[in-house]
Design a protein around this motif. Structure first.
Motif, PDB file in Angstrom:
ATOM      1  N   GLY A  34       0.823  -1.214   0.000  1.00  0.00           N
ATOM      2  CA  GLY A  34       0.000   0.000   0.000  1.00  0.00           C
ATOM      3  C   GLY A  34       0.853   1.259   0.000  1.00  0.00           C
ATOM      4  O   GLY A  34       1.917   1.311   0.638  1.00  0.00           O
ATOM      5  N   GLU A  35       0.353   2.286  -0.684  1.00  0.00           N
ATOM      6  CA  GLU A  35       1.140   3.513  -0.853  1.00  0.00           C
ATOM      7  C   GLU A  35       1.265   4.298   0.449  1.00  0.00           C
ATOM      8  O   GLU A  35       2.316   4.848   0.757  1.00  0.00           O
ATOM      9  CB  GLU A  35       0.485   4.378  -1.930  1.00  0.00           C
ATOM     10  N   GLU A  36       0.188   4.335   1.251  1.00  0.00           N
ATOM     11  CA  GLU A  36       0.183   5.202   2.421  1.00  0.00           C
ATOM     12  C   GLU A  36       0.780   4.524   3.654  1.00  0.00           C
ATOM     13  O   GLU A  36       1.638   5.086   4.328  1.00  0.00           O
ATOM     14  CB  GLU A  36      -1.247   5.656   2.708  1.00  0.00           C
ATOM     15  N   ASP A  37       0.329   3.309   3.954  1.00  0.00           N
ATOM     16  CA  ASP A  37       0.759   2.688   5.202  1.00  0.00           C
ATOM     17  C   ASP A  37       1.913   1.701   5.036  1.00  0.00           C
ATOM     18  O   ASP A  37       2.469   1.216   6.020  1.00  0.00           O
ATOM     19  CB  ASP A  37      -0.413   1.984   5.888  1.00  0.00           C
ATOM     20  N   GLY A  38       2.271   1.365   3.791  1.00  0.00           N
ATOM     21  CA  GLY A  38       3.364   0.445   3.554  1.00  0.00           C
ATOM     22  C   GLY A  38       3.054  -0.994   3.898  1.00  0.00           C
ATOM     23  O   GLY A  38       3.950  -1.839   3.944  1.00  0.00           O
ATOM     24  N   ARG A  39       1.789  -1.299   4.165  1.00  0.00           N
ATOM     25  CA  ARG A  39       1.395  -2.677   4.464  1.00  0.00           C
ATOM     26  C   ARG A  39       1.217  -3.467   3.168  1.00  0.00           C
ATOM     27  O   ARG A  39       1.019  -2.890   2.090  1.00  0.00           O
ATOM     28  CB  ARG A  39       0.092  -2.696   5.262  1.00  0.00           C
ATOM     29  N   SER A  80      -2.598   5.245  -8.400  1.00  0.00           N
ATOM     30  CA  SER A  80      -2.613   4.468  -7.158  1.00  0.00           C
ATOM     31  C   SER A  80      -3.924   3.722  -6.926  1.00  0.00           C
ATOM     32  O   SER A  80      -3.984   2.840  -6.063  1.00  0.00           O
ATOM     33  CB  SER A  80      -2.326   5.393  -5.961  1.00  0.00           C
ATOM     34  N   ARG A  81      -4.975   4.060  -7.669  1.00  0.00           N
ATOM     35  CA  ARG A  81      -6.262   3.385  -7.478  1.00  0.00           C
ATOM     36  C   ARG A  81      -6.739   2.663  -8.732  1.00  0.00           C
ATOM     37  O   ARG A  81      -7.867   2.172  -8.779  1.00  0.00           O
ATOM     38  CB  ARG A  81      -7.344   4.413  -7.059  1.00  0.00           C
ATOM     39  N   GLU A 344      10.724  -0.578   4.521  1.00  0.00           N
ATOM     40  CA  GLU A 344       9.595  -0.001   3.794  1.00  0.00           C
ATOM     41  C   GLU A 344       9.072  -0.940   2.723  1.00  0.00           C
ATOM     42  O   GLU A 344       7.878  -0.930   2.406  1.00  0.00           O
ATOM     43  CB  GLU A 344      10.029   1.327   3.156  1.00  0.00           C
TER      44      GLU A 344
END
Length: 480
Positions: A34-39, A80-81, A344
């Protein structure tokens, strides 16, 4: 994006005059960060598929064998989506036509002499398709946390051995399972397991016996991995459900004493027949090709800490008949999932191709031979040489069945015409003939209007095998 995979499902097949209409779907799966949380997350998308295959001569009711292969699956990020998914799927369709051939093996008229030839004929006795379901469970070891979410999995069947038995086809092999999941601990750590499970199974095949010559092929048509609770209600079990489709062709080889020619000294017999292609087993051979290579990881991805999982798929690019063998050339497509020293982006996946070239021995094979070549990835191992290099070793099994085709004149009927009395009157009633190389008592008897039994009796022979240079007393039997 870390890794992707695709699975093709054909849900409907309709045959029409010269066409086959296919309907199904392509499921594309993506493992990504994921771009925001890095999960790490996973998602699936289903792409509908409708295709028309042009097949000359096919009609409704034909038994079509359909196979397919995902040649290329590419997923590109638009933003990103949003993503773009493209795939190239190759379909292989074939229809087997069975033809019955009547072989003449006896003649009711005892006054007519027959010349026979021993023919070993291969015939297709059983051709059917069936499915085999494999259901296996894996329980997490005690030091692993419970499963919060299953992110990614792969299932592979390796070392598959299919054998005909009494009224069944038995299968044994190993089911390789890899699963990546988030644990239900406080930090939601990423966990993975890699497990191999030996299995045994069988499908019913009425009329099958162990002595039959098999041409068996298996393909995975459906696979799922689900999280199940254990006896305490905790999410600690994984249940694998794999469906194999078996394409079973079983042959039997028999010797037949086939009538090739007839004659009688009392009538002129004119054999009439047709040319037929008869099949016989030339060779069955199982061969292995071992390949090894070392692959360097790109520096931008960081140093390798641990290899999580590797999987491979064989793609044959070229098959060619060579002297006393079959040359197979292709590649093993590899995907390796590993961890690097990058918090990351800890997971990376690399793809590689291992070329191979191997000759499967098949003595006597010609361009007119029919062959069936099946390949299987039996073993695959990936080992860290150091933090930048991965050593890959693979074993490919190549199973070949070669059928020899020969054209033979098969008698259908015998026409009788009057004897040439002028020719017979001009022949001596008694003569001495010296055997020549290539002569047989059959040909001599036919030429001089007598019989093989008469020649053997007249010359006190032990049998119909006579060496070259032997004088024979011949008496014409036909009356002028």
């Amino acid at each position: 994006m870390i890794q992707n995979k695709g699975e093709m499902t054909v849900e409907e097949v309709r045959l029409n005059e010269g066409h086959a209409f296919l309907k199904g779907k392509l499921q594309a799966d993506l493992l990504y960060v994921g771009e925001e949380d890095g999960r790490i997350y996973s998602l699936s998308a289903n792409l509908p598929m409708e295709e028309t295959l042009n097949l000359d001569g096919i009609v409704n009711g034909d038994k079509m064998c359909l196979k397919w292969e995902i040649e290329d699956l590419s997923i590109h990020i638009i933003h990103s989506r949003k993503m773009n998914i493209k795939a190239v799927v190759t379909f292989f369709a074939s229809v087997d036509e069975l033809t019955g051939v009547r072989l003449p093996v006896s003649l009711d008229d005892e006054t007519v002499s027959v010349q026979k030839k021993t023919m070993r004929v291969l015939s297709l006795v059983i051709h059917k398709k069936d499915t085999m379901r494999l259901k296996e469970e894996i329980t997490l070891v005690s030091n692993k946390p419970n499963i919060a979410e299953l992110l990614w999995y792969t299932t592979e069947v390796r070392g598959l051995d299919l054998r005909p038995e009494e009224n069944s086809v038995k299968a044994k092999g190993e089911l390789f399972i890899f699963a990546l999941y988030t644990g239900d601990d406080e930090s939601g750590t990423l966990q993975w397991i890699e497990h191999s499970i030996p299995f045994n199974g069988e499908v019913e095949c009425s009329g099958c016996i162990s002595e039959m010559i098999p041409n068996l092929e298996a393909a995975v048509i459906n696979q799922t991995l689900e999280v199940k609770p254990d006896a305490d209600g905790e999410e600690r079990k994984l249940q694998a459900d794999v469906v194999l489709e078996l394409d079973m062709k079983l042959y039997q080889e028999e010797d037949h004493e086939v009538i090739m020619d007839v004659y009688t000294p009392f009538r002129q017999c004119m054999p009439k027949g047709r040319k037929e292609i008869l099949e016989s087993l030339l060779v069955r051979n199982f061969s292995r090709c071992r390949i090894a290579d070392r692959i360097e990881v790109k520096e931008t991805q960081g140093k390798i800490l641990q290899i999580c999982h590797s999987q491979g798929k064989i793609k044959i690019d070229k098959i060619q008949i060579v002297k006393d063998g079959i040359l197979a050339e292709g590649i093993v497509r590899l995907k390796v999932l590993y961890i690097v020293e990058n918090d990351e982006m800890p997971f990376y996946s690399m793809e590689a191709m291992l070329p191979f070239s191997h000759v499967v021995e098949a003595k006597g094979i010609t361009e007119n031979s029919v062959y069936y070549l099946h390949t299987e990835l039996e073993q695959l191992s990936t080992t860290m040489v150091d933090s930048n290099d991965i050593e890959i070793r693979a074993t490919i099994g190549l199973n070949v069945l070669v059928i020899q085709c020969s054209e033979e004149m098969i008698l259908e009927k015998i026409e009788e015409i009057p004897l040439d009395q002028e020719k017979i009157r001009n022949m001596p009633g008694i003569t001495v003939y010296i055997m020549k190389p290539g002569d047989t008592l059959w040909n001599i008897a036919k030429k001089f209007y007598t019989t093989v039994d008469e020649i053997i009796q007249m010359n006190n022979l032990d049998g119909d095998e006579v060496s070259s240079g032997t004088p024979l007393l011949l008496v014409k039997k036909v009356e002028e």
